[in-house]
Design a protein around this motif. Structure first.
Motif: not given
Length: 56
Positions: A16-17, A34-37, A43-45
């Motif tokens: 998704v990232s 959107v890019f920061m999301g 990072s979470l992945s």
């Protein structure tokens, strides 16, 4: 079983990232958000398997 779910969820977040990185160049406004999301999800992945698989 928890490790399998964490690994699957981590791979899903990674995909998704990557999609959000590409989608950021297609939207008309809010490209930075959107890019920061995508960066946050990336990072979470990487954080999720380190946190879950690091426990003994």
């Amino acid at each position: 079983m928890g490790r399998v779910i964490a690994a699957f969820f981590s791979i899903l977040l990674l995909l998704v990232s990557v999609y959000l990185f590409g989608f950021a160049f297609q939207v008309q406004s809010g490209q930075a958000f959107v890019f920061m999301g995508g960066l946050v999800l990336m990072s979470l992945s990487f954080f999720l398997p380190i946190h879950v698989f690091g426990k003994k």
